[in-house]
Design a protein around this motif. Structure first.
Motif, PDB file in Angstrom:
ATOM      1  N   ASP A 130      83.339  -9.258 -10.169  1.00 36.23           N
ATOM      2  CA  ASP A 130      84.038  -9.559 -11.421  1.00 36.23           C
ATOM      3  C   ASP A 130      85.489  -9.112 -11.352  1.00 36.23           C
ATOM      4  O   ASP A 130      86.389  -9.798 -11.821  1.00 36.23           O
ATOM      5  CB  ASP A 130      83.333  -8.887 -12.608  1.00 36.23           C
ATOM      6  N   SER A 131      85.716  -7.961 -10.727  1.00 35.08           N
ATOM      7  CA  SER A 131      87.089  -7.456 -10.675  1.00 35.08           C
ATOM      8  C   SER A 131      87.953  -8.352  -9.790  1.00 35.08           C
ATOM      9  O   SER A 131      89.166  -8.410  -9.949  1.00 35.08           O
ATOM     10  CB  SER A 131      87.115  -6.009 -10.170  1.00 35.08           C
ATOM     11  N   LEU A 132      87.335  -9.048  -8.849  1.00 34.21           N
ATOM     12  CA  LEU A 132      88.117  -9.900  -7.951  1.00 34.21           C
ATOM     13  C   LEU A 132      88.427 -11.270  -8.552  1.00 34.21           C
ATOM     14  O   LEU A 132      89.464 -11.848  -8.260  1.00 34.21           O
ATOM     15  CB  LEU A 132      87.372 -10.103  -6.626  1.00 34.21           C
ATOM     16  N   ILE A 133      87.499 -11.776  -9.363  1.00 33.72           N
ATOM     17  CA  ILE A 133      87.733 -13.144  -9.841  1.00 33.72           C
ATOM     18  C   ILE A 133      88.499 -13.232 -11.151  1.00 33.72           C
ATOM     19  O   ILE A 133      88.855 -14.319 -11.574  1.00 33.72           O
ATOM     20  CB  ILE A 133      86.437 -13.989  -9.958  1.00 33.72           C
ATOM     21  N   THR A 134      88.759 -12.091 -11.796  1.00 35.07           N
ATOM     22  CA  THR A 134      89.338 -12.207 -13.127  1.00 35.07           C
ATOM     23  C   THR A 134      90.839 -12.488 -13.158  1.00 35.07           C
ATOM     24  O   THR A 134      91.300 -13.247 -13.988  1.00 35.07           O
ATOM     25  CB  THR A 134      89.029 -10.961 -13.981  1.00 35.07           C
ATOM     26  N   SER A 135      91.600 -11.900 -12.225  1.00 38.19           N
ATOM     27  CA  SER A 135      93.042 -12.078 -12.411  1.00 38.19           C
ATOM     28  C   SER A 135      93.669 -12.998 -11.360  1.00 38.19           C
ATOM     29  O   SER A 135      93.304 -12.957 -10.188  1.00 38.19           O
ATOM     30  CB  SER A 135      93.738 -10.710 -12.386  1.00 38.19           C
ATOM     31  N   PRO A 136      94.634 -13.841 -11.793  1.00 35.61           N
ATOM     32  CA  PRO A 136      95.318 -14.739 -10.858  1.00 35.61           C
ATOM     33  C   PRO A 136      96.089 -13.968  -9.785  1.00 35.61           C
ATOM     34  O   PRO A 136      96.188 -14.419  -8.652  1.00 35.61           O
ATOM     35  CB  PRO A 136      96.286 -15.530 -11.742  1.00 35.61           C
ATOM     36  N   GLU A 137      96.606 -12.772 -10.142  1.00 34.24           N
ATOM     37  CA  GLU A 137      97.364 -11.992  -9.139  1.00 34.24           C
ATOM     38  C   GLU A 137      96.433 -11.601  -8.001  1.00 34.24           C
ATOM     39  O   GLU A 137      96.781 -11.678  -6.821  1.00 34.24           O
ATOM     40  CB  GLU A 137      97.971 -10.697  -9.716  1.00 34.24           C
ATOM     41  N   THR A 138      95.234 -11.160  -8.386  1.00 32.74           N
ATOM     42  CA  THR A 138      94.275 -10.775  -7.340  1.00 32.74           C
ATOM     43  C   THR A 138      93.952 -11.984  -6.479  1.00 32.74           C
ATOM     44  O   THR A 138      93.883 -11.885  -5.252  1.00 32.74           O
ATOM     45  CB  THR A 138      92.968 -10.231  -7.967  1.00 32.74           C
ATOM     46  N   LYS A 139      93.780 -13.106  -7.122  1.00 30.72           N
ATOM     47  CA  LYS A 139      93.449 -14.312  -6.357  1.00 30.72           C
ATOM     48  C   LYS A 139      94.551 -14.622  -5.339  1.00 30.72           C
ATOM     49  O   LYS A 139      94.274 -14.896  -4.176  1.00 30.72           O
ATOM     50  CB  LYS A 139      93.221 -15.502  -7.296  1.00 30.72           C
ATOM     51  N   ASN A 140      95.801 -14.538  -5.786  1.00 28.31           N
ATOM     52  CA  ASN A 140      96.913 -14.795  -4.860  1.00 28.31           C
ATOM     53  C   ASN A 140      96.897 -13.844  -3.679  1.00 28.31           C
ATOM     54  O   ASN A 140      97.106 -14.232  -2.540  1.00 28.31           O
ATOM     55  CB  ASN A 140      98.259 -14.668  -5.584  1.00 28.31           C
ATOM     56  N   ARG A 141      96.644 -12.589  -3.987  1.00 19.39           N
ATOM     57  CA  ARG A 141      96.623 -11.585  -2.919  1.00 19.39           C
ATOM     58  C   ARG A 141      95.479 -11.883  -1.934  1.00 19.39           C
ATOM     59  O   ARG A 141      95.661 -11.854  -0.718  1.00 19.39           O
ATOM     60  CB  ARG A 141      96.451 -10.188  -3.536  1.00 19.39           C
ATOM     61  N   LEU A 142      94.324 -12.216  -2.479  1.00 19.86           N
ATOM     62  CA  LEU A 142      93.176 -12.508  -1.616  1.00 19.86           C
ATOM     63  C   LEU A 142      93.428 -13.739  -0.757  1.00 19.86           C
ATOM     64  O   LEU A 142      93.070 -13.781   0.418  1.00 19.86           O
ATOM     65  CB  LEU A 142      91.906 -12.732  -2.451  1.00 19.86           C
ATOM     66  N   MET A 143      94.060 -14.749  -1.359  1.00 19.22           N
ATOM     67  CA  MET A 143      94.306 -15.975  -0.606  1.00 19.22           C
ATOM     68  C   MET A 143      95.301 -15.722   0.527  1.00 19.22           C
ATOM     69  O   MET A 143      95.193 -16.294   1.604  1.00 19.22           O
ATOM     70  CB  MET A 143      94.824 -17.090  -1.527  1.00 19.22           C
ATOM     71  N   GLU A 144      96.264 -14.845   0.285  1.00 14.26           N
ATOM     72  CA  GLU A 144      97.241 -14.524   1.311  1.00 14.26           C
ATOM     73  C   GLU A 144      96.554 -13.811   2.487  1.00 14.26           C
ATOM     74  O   GLU A 144      96.754 -14.144   3.654  1.00 14.26           O
ATOM     75  CB  GLU A 144      98.350 -13.636   0.701  1.00 14.26           C
ATOM     76  N   GLN A 145      95.696 -12.864   2.144  1.00 13.61           N
ATOM     77  CA  GLN A 145      94.921 -12.135   3.152  1.00 13.61           C
ATOM     78  C   GLN A 145      94.050 -13.101   3.962  1.00 13.61           C
ATOM     79  O   GLN A 145      93.932 -12.987   5.176  1.00 13.61           O
ATOM     80  CB  GLN A 145      93.970 -11.189   2.413  1.00 13.61           C
ATOM     81  N   LEU A 146      93.438 -14.029   3.244  1.00 12.08           N
ATOM     82  CA  LEU A 146      92.553 -15.002   3.883  1.00 12.08           C
ATOM     83  C   LEU A 146      93.336 -15.884   4.859  1.00 12.08           C
ATOM     84  O   LEU A 146      92.875 -16.181   5.955  1.00 12.08           O
ATOM     85  CB  LEU A 146      91.880 -15.858   2.804  1.00 12.08           C
ATOM     86  N   ARG A 147      94.550 -16.273   4.452  1.00 12.36           N
ATOM     87  CA  ARG A 147      95.367 -17.112   5.330  1.00 12.36           C
ATOM     88  C   ARG A 147      95.655 -16.403   6.657  1.00 12.36           C
ATOM     89  O   ARG A 147      95.607 -17.011   7.728  1.00 12.36           O
ATOM     90  CB  ARG A 147      96.689 -17.474   4.633  1.00 12.36           C
TER      91      ARG A 147
END
Ligand code: TRP
Ligand code: SF4
Length: 337
Positions: A292-309
């Motif tokens: 839940d803590s990972l999917i709630t905020s767009p900032e977290t999503k951006n950070r995760l997507m950058e890491q994933l890339r």
């Protein structure tokens, strides 16, 4: 390049991750990652999902980020493992094509895992080429990273056998290129639902890794216990009780005590089930909260997507290296500098 042996595995984004996925293989992924003894390649097998979900690709698409967050929630970490999406590395499809040339159809037709899928989904004569080719794509997934070991659930063993056969044939025809991968199994047998039936979304007997308290309640309510224990004072037979099996899995340290209490009828089934609910809740809550803590905020999503890339780039580099080697073996090198 690192001298460590390679571990490769994938999971299909067909639905929310459940305890069968977790104990059957994903828990093993995390342990293998944290042992630091291997280079790990773990991916979401989104192309594989299309073998059955091709009519509703949005169902697969909608699951992707969620599934990635669930994988992070159980402890997979792009700083320790290479995490990626299969569809984003085009060389999976490319190697699949090369492998399809050297795979006799008879190997695929006798594959019991695909036969089970055909039966479970009631496909009969409506089997597409992609589904029959499922194990060939899986072989490509593993060979593309020269995988030595593959942590999987037992149901996947026939697929891995085909991977070994394909790799063996490839090495024989074109020279030693790929290792023959071995399975890494967990010691947990296939986990049935609390009602004793195969875990399945439609039976609502699936305990999700991120289940809510209400969902846990519903599942435990359906649990089938020792049918011979009709009255509170009847002595129980824990060895045939599903609630006991779950207790043994989730709180092994209290297993003996509970066994005795059931056999001596010092605990009743209602209380025993209540304890199981508590145990499951304790186990699941950290996963659910983390997701839940990972999917709630767009900032977290951006950070995760950058890491994933960044992680995906590493997979891409390796995939390109291997596919170039393969193309050379097929004498297509004239196009390379
Ligand atoms: N077939 C696997 C499953 O359903 C998923 C998968 C796809 C996989 N490619 C793989 C597993 C490569 C291990 C290695 O669970
Ligand atoms: Fe099963 Fe627990 Fe009832 Fe024994 S007491 S039969 S283990 S639910």
């Amino acid at each position: 390049m690192s001298q460590l042996k390679r571990v490769v595995s994938g999971a299909r984004p067909t639905g929310r991750l459940h305890m069968g996925n977790y104990f059957g293989s994903l828990k093993n992924w995390v342990q293998i990652q944290d042992s630091r003894q291997y280079d790990c390649y773990f991916f979401i097998a989104d192309l594989h999902s299309l073998t059955t979900a091709y009519e509703n690709p949005q169902d697969v698409g909608n699951r992707l980020f969620d599934m990635y967050c669930e994988m992070l929630a159980i402890g997979l970490d792009p700083d320790k493992s290479i995490l990626f999406f299969q569809s984003q590395i085009p060389q999976h499809s490319e190697l699949f094509l090369f492998f399809s040339m050297i795979t006799p159809i008879s190997w695929l037709e006798r594959n019991p895992t695909v036969k089970d899928m055909i039966r479970d989904l009631d496909l009969k004569d409506n089997v597409n080429f992609g589904l029959i080719g499922y194990p060939v794509l899986q072989a490509s997934d593993i060979a593309l990273y020269k995988g030595d070991f593959v942590p999987i659930g037992k149901d996947q063993l026939p697929h891995l056998e085909i991977t070994r056969e394909i790799v063996r044939r490839f090495n024989y025809l074109y020279g030693e290129t790929f290792p023959e991968p071995k399975e890494l199994l967990t010691d947990i047998p296939v986990l049935a639902g609390l009602d004793g039936k195969k875990m399945s979304k439609s039976l609502e007997n699936t305990i999700y890794l991120t289940a809510t308290e209400e969902e846990i309640d519903t599942c435990v309510k359906k649990a089938v216990t020792d049918p011979g224990r009709v009255y509170r004072q009847d002595k129980g037979h824990p060895e045939i009780c599903n609630v006991y099996k779950y207790h043994a899995l989730f709180s092994p340290e209290r297993q003996e005590e509970l066994k005795g209490a059931c056999q001596e009828a010092t605990i009743g089934c209602t209380e025993c089930k209540k304890n199981l609910k508590l145990t499951l809740n304790q186990f699941i809550t950290p996963f659910r909260e983390k997701k839940d803590s990972l999917i709630t905020s767009p900032e977290t999503k951006n950070r995760l997507m950058e890491q994933l890339r960044i992680s995906q780039h590493k997979a891409q580099d390796e995939a390109l290296r291997v596919i170039t080697e393969v193309k050379q073996l097929f004498h297509f090198e004239v196009f390379h500098e």
